[in-house]
Design an enzyme around this catalytic site. Structure first.
Site, PDB file in Angstrom:
ATOM      1  CG  ASN A  83     -22.609  21.759 -17.949  1.00  0.00           C
ATOM      2  OD1 ASN A  83     -22.536  21.451 -17.380  1.00  0.00           O
ATOM      3  ND2 ASN A  83     -21.224  21.570 -18.252  1.00  0.00           N
ATOM      4  CD  GLU A 133     -18.079  19.442 -20.773  1.00  0.00           C
ATOM      5  OE1 GLU A 133     -17.010  18.158 -20.688  1.00  0.00           O
ATOM      6  OE2 GLU A 133     -18.420  20.169 -20.507  1.00  0.00           O
ATOM      7  CB  CYS A 156     -25.001  25.668 -21.926  1.00  0.00           C
ATOM      8  SG  CYS A 156     -23.081  25.774 -23.275  1.00  0.00           S
ATOM      9  CD  GLU A 214     -26.175  28.658 -19.226  1.00  0.00           C
ATOM     10  OE1 GLU A 214     -26.049  27.862 -19.527  1.00  0.00           O
ATOM     11  OE2 GLU A 214     -24.834  29.273 -18.604  1.00  0.00           O
ATOM     12  CB  CYS A 216     -22.300  30.468 -23.707  1.00  0.00           C
ATOM     13  SG  CYS A 216     -23.010  29.874 -24.476  1.00  0.00           S
ATOM     14  CB  CYS A 224     -26.808  30.146 -23.545  1.00  0.00           C
ATOM     15  SG  CYS A 224     -26.611  28.292 -22.897  1.00  0.00           S
TER      16      CYS A 224
HETATM   17  N1  THU Z   1     -21.269  25.992 -19.988  1.00  0.00           N
HETATM   18  C1  THU Z   1     -22.239  25.736 -20.233  1.00  0.00           C
HETATM   19  O1  THU Z   1     -23.264  25.058 -19.159  1.00  0.00           O
HETATM   20  N2  THU Z   1     -23.082  27.489 -19.925  1.00  0.00           N
HETATM   21  C2  THU Z   1     -22.628  28.170 -19.861  1.00  0.00           C
HETATM   22  O2  THU Z   1     -23.315  29.144 -20.012  1.00  0.00           O
HETATM   23  C3  THU Z   1     -20.558  28.204 -20.163  1.00  0.00           C
HETATM   24  C4  THU Z   1     -20.245  26.766 -20.535  1.00  0.00           C
HETATM   25  C5  THU Z   1     -20.569  24.659 -20.366  1.00  0.00           C
HETATM   26  C6  THU Z   1     -20.641  24.172 -21.694  1.00  0.00           C
HETATM   27  C7  THU Z   1     -19.263  23.063 -21.777  1.00  0.00           C
HETATM   28  O3  THU Z   1     -19.580  21.873 -21.046  1.00  0.00           O
HETATM   29  C8  THU Z   1     -18.808  23.721 -19.836  1.00  0.00           C
HETATM   30  O4  THU Z   1     -19.358  24.944 -19.622  1.00  0.00           O
HETATM   31  C9  THU Z   1     -17.560  24.369 -20.321  1.00  0.00           C
HETATM   32  O5  THU Z   1     -17.338  25.493 -21.573  1.00  0.00           O
END
Ligand code: THU
Length: 141
Positions: free
Chosen positions: A50, A52, A61, A63, A94, A97
């Site tokens: 991920n 941000e 994310c 994925e 999520c 994703c």
């Molecule tokens: N996140 C992911 O990378 N993948 C997921 O399936 C769930 C959430 C990340 C997004 C964000 O940077 C952090 O986790 C908190 O939500």
């Protein structure tokens, strides 16, 4: 047709790749590091983390990042996906994703969850995203 079984060594390679990617995550806001790994139809593994952003909704994310790496490498078919989060809990992709994975997975493509200690539960894409919308709806046979 059923997806070919995932071998123990493929599973171990996915876990190792996702864990290594997780350590590269840029998550200064949530502090929740995520790593993902995708096994493609050529047996190659593509990892993502991920990333941000100070403008929160612009974050990516793990994925989505792994899928981008797969497409860049020339594949559009995922055979298995593994995601590893932070803390003890098993995480699953999520909602957004799940739809992104839907583009490149079959309904029975395994989606594996892991934490930093161990492999966790295993699902299929259809379990995580039932009755989904996909490319075939836009281009019916
Ligand atoms: N996140 C992911 O990378 N993948 C997921 O399936 C769930 C959430 C990340 C997004 C964000 O940077 C952090 O986790 C908190 O939500």
């Amino acid at each position: 047709m059923n997806a070919p079984a995932l071998t123990d060594s493929q599973q171990a390679a996915l876990l190792q790749a996702a864990r290594a990617a997780r350590l590269k995550a840029y998550a200064p806001y949530s502090k929740f590091l995520v790593g993902a790994a995708v096994l493609d139809d050529q047996g190659r593994i593509h990892a993502g983390c991920n990333v941000e952003n100070a403008a929160y909704p612009q974050g990516v994310c793990a994925e989505a990042s792994a899928l981008s790496a797969m497409v860049l490498a020339g594949s559009t078919q995922a055979r298995a996906v593994l995601v590893v989060g932070t803390g003890g809990a098993w995480i699953t992709p999520c909602g957004g994703c799940r739809q992104k994975l839907r583009e490149f997975c079959a309904p029975d493509t395994p989606i594996l969850s892991a934490n930093t200690e161990a492999l966790g539960p295993r699902y299929t894409l259809a379990q995580l995203l039932p009755e989904s919308f996909g490319p075939d709806h836009l281009h019916p046979q």
